[in-house]
Design a protein around this motif. Structure first.
Motif, PDB file in Angstrom:
ATOM      1  N   SER A   1       3.657  -0.828  -0.507  1.00  0.00           N
ATOM      2  CA  SER A   1       2.304  -0.736   0.047  1.00  0.00           C
ATOM      3  C   SER A   1       2.213  -0.067   1.408  1.00  0.00           C
ATOM      4  O   SER A   1       1.118   0.269   1.853  1.00  0.00           O
ATOM      5  N   GLN A   2       3.369   0.135   2.102  1.00  0.00           N
ATOM      6  CA  GLN A   2       3.293   0.674   3.449  1.00  0.00           C
ATOM      7  C   GLN A   2       4.037   1.992   3.630  1.00  0.00           C
ATOM      8  O   GLN A   2       3.470   2.976   4.093  1.00  0.00           O
ATOM      9  N   LYS A   3       5.308   2.024   3.271  1.00  0.00           N
ATOM     10  CA  LYS A   3       6.150   3.163   3.634  1.00  0.00           C
ATOM     11  C   LYS A   3       7.141   3.447   2.508  1.00  0.00           C
ATOM     12  O   LYS A   3       8.040   2.664   2.265  1.00  0.00           O
TER      13      LYS A   3
ATOM     14  N   VAL B   1       1.524   4.167   8.979  1.00  0.00           N
ATOM     15  CA  VAL B   1       2.225   3.185   8.164  1.00  0.00           C
ATOM     16  C   VAL B   1       1.746   1.763   8.415  1.00  0.00           C
ATOM     17  O   VAL B   1       1.667   0.938   7.512  1.00  0.00           O
ATOM     18  N   GLY B   2       1.404   1.444   9.646  1.00  0.00           N
ATOM     19  CA  GLY B   2       1.080   0.070  10.008  1.00  0.00           C
ATOM     20  C   GLY B   2       2.264  -0.614  10.661  1.00  0.00           C
ATOM     21  O   GLY B   2       3.372  -0.076  10.690  1.00  0.00           O
TER      22      GLY B   2
ATOM     23  N   HIS C   1       9.046  -2.555   6.675  1.00  0.00           N
ATOM     24  CA  HIS C   1       7.838  -2.189   5.937  1.00  0.00           C
ATOM     25  C   HIS C   1       8.063  -2.247   4.432  1.00  0.00           C
ATOM     26  O   HIS C   1       9.145  -1.944   3.938  1.00  0.00           O
TER      27      HIS C   1
END
Length: 317
Positions: A134-136, A148-149, A130
């Motif tokens: 932008s995510q984690k 998180v995605g 990740h």
């Protein structure tokens, strides 16, 4: 498990046929679950209720449990059960969500992407972790990273059908989960960059070439090497892993078994063998004999194969 490159996590994993989660299902006015233990029924009932809320449908399905996956053994039971239940409800109510959409709804994949991709496609899998931008932004197990995605799937490869997989699943010993797993991750991250680079090099320049060239001996050596550096080395240094080190030595001493690894945080251990040279029964017997000689933990020895297809759904309507 470093973050200096701008990414955290990143996973390598393999989908196997057994243990697996299988069940029959059909329409019903309420939730009805047959088979399995009381604990398994309670777990599946909770997953059905949560999945019905996610899909915004009325709780109504009948399920007859066939096989289940032992929990907290590094075999992905939580992810597989959740995705299977979502898929069953998707079919039951004719919602027509794609597998990709169901995986997103599951909130799984916040740390490792192996479980969601094993469900969809099977095979040997590598994901790219990740983005810290932008995510984690921090290290956390999947249970604590539900928003998180999913990480990008970098590679999926067919695993050789003639390469058998032998497992040892302890009867009582369990891997890390919940707060214990979170504490361990926070205490052991970030992994020094040099160790992350070493693991990446082992995967790219040893394990994957061995897979492509069908070199089982080198593939096993690469699995062994990955246990001695980075994230896996820290798991093997856990105090509770002392009980499993004698199991590891039994794998290494068993003629015909190549490599020995710890699945996720444990406690399942795995190795590989050539099914053209050794039968499942002979490998299992040899390993059991070595385990008994060392008076190791009690557990189940199981021979299986890779799952190169992912989830299978046959209509019951």
């Amino acid at each position: 498990m470093n973050g200096e490159s701008g990414r955290v996590d990143g996973s390598l994993g393999l989908s196997i046929q057994h243990p697996g989660f299988s069940f029959e299902f059909g329409p019903h006015e309420r939730i009805e679950i047959n088979g399995g233990s009381q604990g398994e029924q309670k777990l599946i009932a909770a997953e059905i209720a949560a999945s019905c809320e996610t899909l915004q449908v009325k709780p109504g399905i009948q399920i007859s449990i066939g096989q289940t996956i032992p929990s907290h053994q590094g075999l992905g039971s939580g992810t597989q059960i959740r995705l299977a239940i979502l898929s069953a409800l998707n079919k039951r109510f004719e919602l027509n969500h794609s597998l990709e959409e169901l995986c997103t709804m599951s909130t799984r994949g916040g740390t490792s992407g192996i479980g969601i991709n094993a469900f969809q496609n099977g095979g040997l899998l590598i994901d790219g972790g990740h983005s810290v931008n932008s995510q984690k932004k921090s290290f956390a197990p999947s249970h604590f990273a539900t928003k998180v995605g999913q990480p990008p799937l970098l590679m999926r490869a067919e695993f050789p059908k003639t390469w058998g997989i032998v497992l040892f699943i302890p009867s009582e010993h369990r891997g890390l989960s919940g707060q214990e797993e979170l504490d361990f991750m926070l205490d052991n991250t970030p992994i020094p960059l040099v160790e992350v680079q070493s693991v990446s090099h082992l995967v790219l320049m040893l394990l994957l070439p061995a897979l492509r060239e069908l070199d089982l001996e080198t593939f096993g050596l690469s699995v062994d090497a990955i246990q001695d550096v980075g994230w896996k080395r820290r798991h093997w240094n856990r105090p509770d892993m002392a009980l499993l080190r004698s199991v590891k030595s039994a794998f290494s001493a068993t003629i015909g078994i190549h490599g020995c690894g710890l699945s996720s945080t444990g406690a399942t251990m795995f190795g590989f063998f050539d099914s053209n040279e050794f039968s499942d029964e002979s490998i299992a017997d040899k390993l059991i004999s070595e385990l008994e000689e060392r008076k190791t933990l009690k557990g189940q020895v199981l021979c299986t194969r890779a799952n190169n297809s992912g989830m299978q759904l046959d209509s019951v309507f």
